[in-house]
Write a protein that holds these residues in place. Structure first.
Motif, PDB file in Angstrom:
ATOM      1  N   ALA A 191       7.350 -45.381   8.614  1.00  5.17           N
ATOM      2  CA  ALA A 191       6.070 -44.862   9.093  1.00  5.17           C
ATOM      3  C   ALA A 191       6.189 -44.446  10.557  1.00  5.17           C
ATOM      4  O   ALA A 191       5.713 -43.370  10.952  1.00  5.17           O
ATOM      5  CB  ALA A 191       4.964 -45.911   8.922  1.00  5.17           C
ATOM      6  N   MET A 192       6.837 -45.256  11.378  1.00  5.08           N
ATOM      7  CA  MET A 192       7.040 -44.911  12.784  1.00  5.08           C
ATOM      8  C   MET A 192       7.881 -43.646  12.919  1.00  5.08           C
ATOM      9  O   MET A 192       7.599 -42.790  13.763  1.00  5.08           O
ATOM     10  CB  MET A 192       7.721 -46.057  13.527  1.00  5.08           C
ATOM     11  N   ALA A 193       8.902 -43.527  12.087  1.00  8.67           N
ATOM     12  CA  ALA A 193       9.811 -42.380  12.160  1.00  8.67           C
ATOM     13  C   ALA A 193       9.103 -41.062  11.876  1.00  8.67           C
ATOM     14  O   ALA A 193       9.554 -40.008  12.337  1.00  8.67           O
ATOM     15  CB  ALA A 193      10.987 -42.579  11.203  1.00  8.67           C
ATOM     16  N   GLU A 194       7.991 -41.114  11.160  1.00  5.77           N
ATOM     17  CA  GLU A 194       7.201 -39.914  10.893  1.00  5.77           C
ATOM     18  C   GLU A 194       6.602 -39.339  12.179  1.00  5.77           C
ATOM     19  O   GLU A 194       6.204 -38.186  12.212  1.00  5.77           O
ATOM     20  CB  GLU A 194       6.061 -40.223   9.920  1.00  5.77           C
ATOM     21  N   GLU A 195       6.555 -40.145  13.221  1.00  5.84           N
ATOM     22  CA  GLU A 195       5.887 -39.756  14.462  1.00  5.84           C
ATOM     23  C   GLU A 195       6.812 -39.110  15.495  1.00  5.84           C
ATOM     24  O   GLU A 195       6.349 -38.747  16.573  1.00  5.84           O
ATOM     25  CB  GLU A 195       5.211 -40.981  15.097  1.00  5.84           C
ATOM     26  N   GLY A 196       8.108 -38.997  15.213  1.00  7.92           N
ATOM     27  CA  GLY A 196       8.972 -38.415  16.233  1.00  7.92           C
ATOM     28  C   GLY A 196      10.429 -38.369  15.843  1.00  7.92           C
ATOM     29  O   GLY A 196      10.786 -38.534  14.683  1.00  7.92           O
ATOM     30  N   ASP A 197      11.275 -38.181  16.835  1.00  8.22           N
ATOM     31  CA  ASP A 197      12.723 -38.060  16.665  1.00  8.22           C
ATOM     32  C   ASP A 197      13.332 -39.462  16.648  1.00  8.22           C
ATOM     33  O   ASP A 197      13.700 -40.000  17.691  1.00  8.22           O
ATOM     34  CB  ASP A 197      13.292 -37.214  17.812  1.00  8.22           C
ATOM     35  N   VAL A 198      13.408 -40.049  15.461  1.00  8.55           N
ATOM     36  CA  VAL A 198      13.832 -41.441  15.310  1.00  8.55           C
ATOM     37  C   VAL A 198      15.025 -41.523  14.366  1.00  8.55           C
ATOM     38  O   VAL A 198      14.992 -40.986  13.261  1.00  8.55           O
ATOM     39  CB  VAL A 198      12.688 -42.321  14.752  1.00  8.55           C
ATOM     40  N   ASP A 199      16.072 -42.212  14.805  1.00 11.27           N
ATOM     41  CA  ASP A 199      17.204 -42.541  13.947  1.00 11.27           C
ATOM     42  C   ASP A 199      17.099 -44.017  13.593  1.00 11.27           C
ATOM     43  O   ASP A 199      17.009 -44.870  14.497  1.00 11.27           O
ATOM     44  CB  ASP A 199      18.538 -42.286  14.658  1.00 11.27           C
ATOM     45  N   LEU A 200      17.109 -44.324  12.296  1.00 12.56           N
ATOM     46  CA  LEU A 200      17.080 -45.708  11.834  1.00 12.56           C
ATOM     47  C   LEU A 200      18.514 -46.159  11.587  1.00 12.56           C
ATOM     48  O   LEU A 200      19.249 -45.514  10.836  1.00 12.56           O
ATOM     49  CB  LEU A 200      16.242 -45.832  10.555  1.00 12.56           C
ATOM     50  N   ILE A 201      18.907 -47.271  12.211  1.00 16.67           N
ATOM     51  CA  ILE A 201      20.277 -47.771  12.125  1.00 16.67           C
ATOM     52  C   ILE A 201      20.254 -49.159  11.500  1.00 16.67           C
ATOM     53  O   ILE A 201      19.779 -50.120  12.115  1.00 16.67           O
ATOM     54  CB  ILE A 201      20.936 -47.816  13.513  1.00 16.67           C
ATOM     55  N   ASP A 202      20.776 -49.263  10.283  1.00 15.08           N
ATOM     56  CA  ASP A 202      20.858 -50.541   9.574  1.00 15.08           C
ATOM     57  C   ASP A 202      22.000 -51.346  10.183  1.00 15.08           C
ATOM     58  O   ASP A 202      23.156 -50.927  10.136  1.00 15.08           O
ATOM     59  CB  ASP A 202      21.105 -50.278   8.090  1.00 15.08           C
ATOM     60  N   VAL A 203      21.689 -52.508  10.762  1.00 15.26           N
ATOM     61  CA  VAL A 203      22.715 -53.296  11.458  1.00 15.26           C
ATOM     62  C   VAL A 203      23.751 -53.896  10.509  1.00 15.26           C
ATOM     63  O   VAL A 203      24.786 -54.368  10.965  1.00 15.26           O
ATOM     64  CB  VAL A 203      22.102 -54.407  12.345  1.00 15.26           C
ATOM     65  N   THR A 204      23.503 -53.853   9.209  1.00 14.11           N
ATOM     66  CA  THR A 204      24.462 -54.433   8.260  1.00 14.11           C
ATOM     67  C   THR A 204      25.562 -53.457   7.859  1.00 14.11           C
ATOM     68  O   THR A 204      26.489 -53.839   7.156  1.00 14.11           O
ATOM     69  CB  THR A 204      23.757 -54.918   6.979  1.00 14.11           C
ATOM     70  N   THR A 205      25.484 -52.195   8.299  1.00 16.80           N
ATOM     71  CA  THR A 205      26.487 -51.212   7.887  1.00 16.80           C
ATOM     72  C   THR A 205      27.786 -51.341   8.657  1.00 16.80           C
ATOM     73  O   THR A 205      28.751 -50.656   8.351  1.00 16.80           O
ATOM     74  CB  THR A 205      25.950 -49.777   8.024  1.00 16.80           C
ATOM     75  N   ARG A 206      27.814 -52.193   9.672  1.00 17.33           N
ATOM     76  CA  ARG A 206      29.033 -52.454  10.447  1.00 17.33           C
ATOM     77  C   ARG A 206      29.625 -51.192  11.067  1.00 17.33           C
ATOM     78  O   ARG A 206      30.814 -51.006  11.122  1.00 17.33           O
ATOM     79  CB  ARG A 206      30.090 -53.159   9.604  1.00 17.33           C
ATOM     80  N   GLN A 207      28.755 -50.323  11.527  1.00 11.88           N
ATOM     81  CA  GLN A 207      29.230 -49.112  12.187  1.00 11.88           C
ATOM     82  C   GLN A 207      29.183 -49.304  13.697  1.00 11.88           C
ATOM     83  O   GLN A 207      28.330 -49.999  14.215  1.00 11.88           O
ATOM     84  CB  GLN A 207      28.355 -47.925  11.790  1.00 11.88           C
ATOM     85  N   ALA A 208      30.129 -48.702  14.380  1.00 14.45           N
ATOM     86  CA  ALA A 208      30.078 -48.695  15.837  1.00 14.45           C
ATOM     87  C   ALA A 208      29.057 -47.637  16.238  1.00 14.45           C
ATOM     88  O   ALA A 208      29.060 -46.538  15.691  1.00 14.45           O
ATOM     89  CB  ALA A 208      31.448 -48.375  16.411  1.00 14.45           C
ATOM     90  N   VAL A 209      28.177 -47.975  17.149  1.00 13.12           N
ATOM     91  CA  VAL A 209      27.137 -47.028  17.546  1.00 13.12           C
ATOM     92  C   VAL A 209      27.173 -46.804  19.051  1.00 13.12           C
ATOM     93  O   VAL A 209      27.633 -47.648  19.810  1.00 13.12           O
ATOM     94  CB  VAL A 209      25.729 -47.511  17.131  1.00 13.12           C
ATOM     95  N   GLN A 210      26.679 -45.654  19.431  1.00 15.68           N
ATOM     96  CA  GLN A 210      26.523 -45.301  20.842  1.00 15.68           C
ATOM     97  C   GLN A 210      25.029 -45.123  21.097  1.00 15.68           C
ATOM     98  O   GLN A 210      24.451 -44.136  20.668  1.00 15.68           O
ATOM     99  CB  GLN A 210      27.277 -44.006  21.154  1.00 15.68           C
ATOM    100  N   LEU A 211      24.417 -46.067  21.769  1.00 13.62           N
ATOM    101  CA  LEU A 211      22.978 -46.007  22.012  1.00 13.62           C
ATOM    102  C   LEU A 211      22.641 -45.376  23.360  1.00 13.62           C
ATOM    103  O   LEU A 211      21.475 -45.183  23.678  1.00 13.62           O
ATOM    104  CB  LEU A 211      22.376 -47.413  21.919  1.00 13.62           C
ATOM    105  N   GLU A 212      23.659 -45.026  24.135  1.00 14.93           N
ATOM    106  CA  GLU A 212      23.426 -44.468  25.470  1.00 14.93           C
ATOM    107  C   GLU A 212      22.664 -43.145  25.435  1.00 14.93           C
ATOM    108  O   GLU A 212      21.926 -42.830  26.364  1.00 14.93           O
ATOM    109  CB  GLU A 212      24.765 -44.263  26.206  1.00 14.93           C
ATOM    110  N   GLY A 213      22.828 -42.362  24.380  1.00 11.68           N
ATOM    111  CA  GLY A 213      22.189 -41.055  24.289  1.00 11.68           C
ATOM    112  C   GLY A 213      20.719 -41.074  23.885  1.00 11.68           C
ATOM    113  O   GLY A 213      20.087 -40.021  23.819  1.00 11.68           O
ATOM    114  N   TYR A 214      20.179 -42.237  23.633  1.00 16.07           N
ATOM    115  CA  TYR A 214      18.779 -42.354  23.235  1.00 16.07           C
ATOM    116  C   TYR A 214      17.901 -42.650  24.449  1.00 16.07           C
ATOM    117  O   TYR A 214      18.341 -43.309  25.398  1.00 16.07           O
ATOM    118  CB  TYR A 214      18.613 -43.462  22.191  1.00 16.07           C
ATOM    119  N   ASP A 215      16.668 -42.180  24.392  1.00 15.87           N
ATOM    120  CA  ASP A 215      15.713 -42.448  25.472  1.00 15.87           C
ATOM    121  C   ASP A 215      15.232 -43.898  25.441  1.00 15.87           C
ATOM    122  O   ASP A 215      14.940 -44.476  26.482  1.00 15.87           O
ATOM    123  CB  ASP A 215      14.512 -41.505  25.366  1.00 15.87           C
ATOM    124  N   CYS A 216      15.119 -44.450  24.244  1.00 18.54           N
ATOM    125  CA  CYS A 216      14.773 -45.864  24.109  1.00 18.54           C
ATOM    126  C   CYS A 216      15.325 -46.380  22.787  1.00 18.54           C
ATOM    127  O   CYS A 216      15.703 -45.607  21.912  1.00 18.54           O
ATOM    128  CB  CYS A 216      13.274 -46.107  24.232  1.00 18.54           C
TER     129      CYS A 216
END
Length: 148
Positions: free
Chosen positions: A21-46
């Motif tokens: 529901a929140m993602a409908e309101e803007g540019d949101v990437d949902l990241i499931d923490v169980t997928t064991r992927q390395a992520v780079q969060l530096e490029g996000y505003d929050c």
């Protein structure tokens, strides 16, 4: 505003429903923490962190993910779903944010259908949640975060 929300949602998918529901309101990437992927969060505003509340706490996978990947100084917010009460769900994440110099933009919580542990014996609690009103409140919360 580009946003990442790192989450854990199992059992009934309550938390994921709120985040979608929140993602409908803007540019949101949902990241499931169980997928064991390395992520780079530096490029996000929050960055948001979300989980169901288990015995008064966020799922350990979310707090470990925050500890590992949250960049220094990045604005954050927290979201939870719970059957009976929020408990101290935000406490550990707030502490991690403080250690990393990250301002906390806000918190959102709502009830979610819960059959975890002893609730299973009585057929669960908070049936029908999150409902349309809960999802509307989640959207409004995210709009407030966006508009700062």
């Amino acid at each position: 505003m580009k946003t990442a929300i790192c989450y854990y949602s199992r059992h009934h998918g309550n938390t994921l429903k709120v985040l979608q529901a929140m993602a409908e309101e803007g540019d949101v990437d949902l990241i499931d923490v169980t997928t064991r992927q390395a992520v780079q969060l530096e490029g996000y505003d929050c960055v948001g962190f979300a989980s169901g509340v288990y015995f008064g706490k966020f799922h350990e996978g979310v707090t470990a993910f925050a500890r590992q990947y949250l960049p220094l100084g990045k604005p954050v917010f927290f979201v939870c779903t719970y059957g009976a009460a929020k408990g101290n769900g935000f406490k550990k994440l707030t502490s991690i944010a403080g250690e990393k110099g990250c301002p906390v933009l806000g918190t959102f919580g709502c009830r979610g259908y819960d059959t975890f542990g002893p609730w299973k014996l009585v057929g669960g609690i908070a049936k029908g949640h999150p409902n349309a009103r809960d999802l509307d409140k989640a959207r409004a919360f995210y709009r407030e975060i966006q508009n700062g």
